[in-house]
Design a protein around this motif. Structure first.
Motif, mmCIF file in Angstrom:
data_model
loop_
_atom_site.group_PDB
_atom_site.id
_atom_site.type_symbol
_atom_site.label_atom_id
_atom_site.label_comp_id
_atom_site.label_asym_id
_atom_site.label_seq_id
_atom_site.Cartn_x
_atom_site.Cartn_y
_atom_site.Cartn_z
ATOM 1 N N HIS A 127 9.362 -22.438 -26.974
ATOM 2 C CA HIS A 127 9.414 -20.716 -27.165
ATOM 3 C C HIS A 127 10.262 -20.320 -28.556
ATOM 4 N N SER A 128 9.569 -20.146 -29.614
ATOM 5 C CA SER A 128 10.254 -20.335 -30.998
ATOM 6 C C SER A 128 11.201 -18.873 -30.952
ATOM 7 N N ARG A 129 10.901 -18.149 -30.173
ATOM 8 C CA ARG A 129 11.612 -16.661 -30.124
ATOM 9 C C ARG A 129 12.895 -16.723 -29.330
ATOM 10 N N GLU A 130 12.959 -17.914 -28.449
ATOM 11 C CA GLU A 130 14.251 -18.202 -27.792
ATOM 12 C C GLU A 130 14.981 -19.215 -28.151
ATOM 13 N N HIS A 131 16.313 -19.355 -27.838
ATOM 14 C CA HIS A 131 17.022 -20.435 -28.257
ATOM 15 C C HIS A 131 16.832 -21.617 -27.437
ATOM 16 N N ILE A 132 17.517 -22.611 -27.362
ATOM 17 C CA ILE A 132 17.374 -23.796 -26.434
ATOM 18 C C ILE A 132 18.332 -23.595 -25.311
ATOM 19 N N SER A 133 18.234 -23.935 -24.384
ATOM 20 C CA SER A 133 19.022 -23.892 -23.040
ATOM 21 C C SER A 133 20.155 -24.453 -23.108
ATOM 22 N N THR A 134 20.916 -24.202 -22.386
ATOM 23 C CA THR A 134 22.468 -24.892 -22.386
ATOM 24 C C THR A 134 22.228 -26.330 -21.600
ATOM 25 N N ARG A 135 21.115 -26.228 -20.900
ATOM 26 C CA ARG A 135 20.831 -27.567 -19.971
ATOM 27 C C ARG A 135 20.205 -28.502 -21.192
ATOM 28 N N GLN A 136 19.561 -27.955 -21.959
ATOM 29 C CA GLN A 136 18.900 -28.867 -23.135
ATOM 30 C C GLN A 136 20.091 -29.451 -23.792
ATOM 31 N N TYR A 137 20.939 -28.446 -24.335
ATOM 32 C CA TYR A 137 22.170 -28.814 -25.111
ATOM 33 C C TYR A 137 23.013 -29.729 -24.414
ATOM 34 N N GLY A 138 22.937 -29.753 -23.231
ATOM 35 C CA GLY A 138 23.698 -30.621 -22.451
ATOM 36 C C GLY A 138 23.123 -32.089 -22.596
ATOM 37 N N ILE A 140 21.250 -33.156 -24.885
ATOM 38 C CA ILE A 140 21.246 -33.558 -26.293
ATOM 39 C C ILE A 140 22.815 -34.241 -26.570
ATOM 40 N N VAL A 141 23.737 -33.462 -25.934
ATOM 41 C CA VAL A 141 24.956 -34.110 -26.200
ATOM 42 C C VAL A 141 25.108 -35.609 -25.597
ATOM 43 N N HIS A 142 24.478 -35.786 -24.408
ATOM 44 C CA HIS A 142 24.714 -37.134 -23.545
ATOM 45 C C HIS A 142 24.047 -38.037 -24.409
ATOM 46 N N ALA A 143 22.611 -37.559 -25.303
ATOM 47 C CA ALA A 143 22.031 -38.616 -25.988
ATOM 48 C C ALA A 143 22.886 -38.906 -27.320
ATOM 49 N N TRP A 144 23.599 -38.254 -27.690
ATOM 50 C CA TRP A 144 24.548 -38.463 -28.840
ATOM 51 C C TRP A 144 25.660 -39.267 -28.248
ATOM 52 N N VAL A 145 26.234 -39.199 -27.005
ATOM 53 C CA VAL A 145 27.073 -40.016 -26.742
ATOM 54 C C VAL A 145 26.636 -41.455 -26.238
ATOM 55 N N ARG A 146 25.519 -41.442 -25.882
ATOM 56 C CA ARG A 146 24.950 -42.839 -25.326
ATOM 57 C C ARG A 146 24.769 -43.514 -26.659
ATOM 58 N N SER A 147 24.282 -42.821 -27.590
ATOM 59 C CA SER A 147 23.753 -43.549 -29.009
ATOM 60 C C SER A 147 24.905 -44.461 -29.521
ATOM 61 N N ALA A 148 26.290 -43.874 -29.336
ATOM 62 C CA ALA A 148 27.612 -44.390 -29.812
ATOM 63 C C ALA A 148 28.038 -45.318 -28.780
ATOM 64 N N GLY A 149 27.363 -45.738 -27.921
ATOM 65 C CA GLY A 149 27.661 -46.769 -27.007
ATOM 66 C C GLY A 149 29.047 -46.456 -25.898
ATOM 67 N N LEU A 150 28.940 -45.115 -25.693
ATOM 68 C CA LEU A 150 29.973 -44.472 -24.980
ATOM 69 C C LEU A 150 29.301 -44.172 -23.358
ATOM 70 N N GLU A 151 30.339 -44.144 -22.406
ATOM 71 C CA GLU A 151 29.906 -43.630 -20.999
ATOM 72 C C GLU A 151 29.617 -42.423 -21.230
ATOM 73 N N ASP A 152 28.274 -41.870 -21.089
ATOM 74 C CA ASP A 152 28.122 -40.475 -21.089
ATOM 75 C C ASP A 152 28.546 -39.664 -19.795
ATOM 76 N N SER A 153 28.787 -40.228 -18.862
ATOM 77 C CA SER A 153 29.647 -39.463 -17.608
ATOM 78 C C SER A 153 30.723 -38.996 -18.001
ATOM 79 N N ALA A 154 31.421 -39.374 -18.967
ATOM 80 C CA ALA A 154 32.956 -39.126 -19.257
ATOM 81 C C ALA A 154 32.902 -38.043 -20.153
ATOM 82 N N TYR A 155 31.812 -37.586 -20.784
ATOM 83 C CA TYR A 155 31.495 -36.586 -21.656
ATOM 84 C C TYR A 155 30.504 -35.482 -21.385
ATOM 85 N N GLY A 156 30.858 -34.296 -22.090
ATOM 86 C CA GLY A 156 29.782 -33.099 -21.924
ATOM 87 C C GLY A 156 29.898 -32.113 -23.024
ATOM 88 N N THR A 157 29.287 -31.186 -22.738
ATOM 89 C CA THR A 157 29.464 -30.145 -23.855
ATOM 90 C C THR A 157 30.856 -29.709 -24.106
#
Length: 210
Positions: A127-138, A140-157
């Motif tokens: 929905h281009s008129r809406e922003h991404i959800s906080t859940r989606q942002y979360g 995305i953050v976990h994907a970033w963390v995993r890409s760096a080889g970090l334990e994603d459960s230790a990190y979050g938004t």
């Protein structure tokens, strides 16, 4: 009483936090920030690179980051050096800066989506008129963390919110500055949020040999 204990032990329901790391999420270290940033640059993910850089610089809660509008960070065909937004949780304004690399990534992202005034900086792809959800942002953050080889459960938004502030405090010891950047009304809130008392106690303990 013994029957109750047996019934509890045989209960099929597992604790909601079994296997999870519960508590304050860790801030990213400088080398981890650069690790993720370089990966995003190589991947050519303009939206994610802009989102990552703005999240680090702004120190905003996830709910405020996803609600950013283009006008908040962009004017006169360039990214702003500083911005002010109203926090959803407190209703109070908070200011933040955008470093050169953040401004560059925002400008590259907006050039790719042909921005319109008033639209969200990170719109939903559905929905281009809406922003991404906080859940989606979360996610995305976990994907970033995993890409760096970090334990994603230790990190979050909140890791994104705490990262730059933690480094500012570490280098300056200026709690008042961090309080202003977070938009906290009480200094005690900043102390608890950064976990400063615990970190300082451990640092002191490490310097004492018996």
């Amino acid at each position: 009483m013994s029957a109750a204990i047996v019934q509890t032990q045989n209960s099929p329901h597992e604790p909601w936090n079994k296997g999870r790391l519960i508590g304050q999420k860790s801030p990213l270290k400088p080398k981890e920030v650069w690790n993720i940033r370089v990966r995003l640059q190589i991947k050519a993910g303009k939206r994610d690179l802009a989102m990552f850089n703005v999240a680090i610089d702004s120190k905003l809660r996830g709910c405020d980051l996803v609600r950013l509008k283009i006008d908040d960070v962009y004017a006169n065909d360039r990214a702003r050096d500083r911005a002010t937004v109203i926090q959803k949780k407190t209703g109070r304004p908070v200011q933040f800066e955008l470093t050169e690399q953040a401004r560059k990534s925002v400008e590259d992202w907006l050039a790719a989506i042909k921005p319109h005034a008033g639209r969200y900086l990170f719109p939903s792809r559905i929905h281009s008129r809406e922003h991404i959800s906080t859940r989606q942002y979360g996610r995305i953050v976990h994907a970033w963390v995993r890409s760096a080889g970090l334990e994603d459960s230790a990190y979050g938004t909140h890791s994104m919110r705490r990262t730059k502030a933690a480094q500012i405090y570490k280098k300056t010891g200026n709690l008042r500055a961090v309080q202003l950047l977070f938009g906290h009304t009480k200094l005690e809130s900043t102390v608890r949020y950064l976990g400063i008392e615990v970190d300082d106690a451990l640092s002191i303990s490490e310097q004492v040999e018996l």
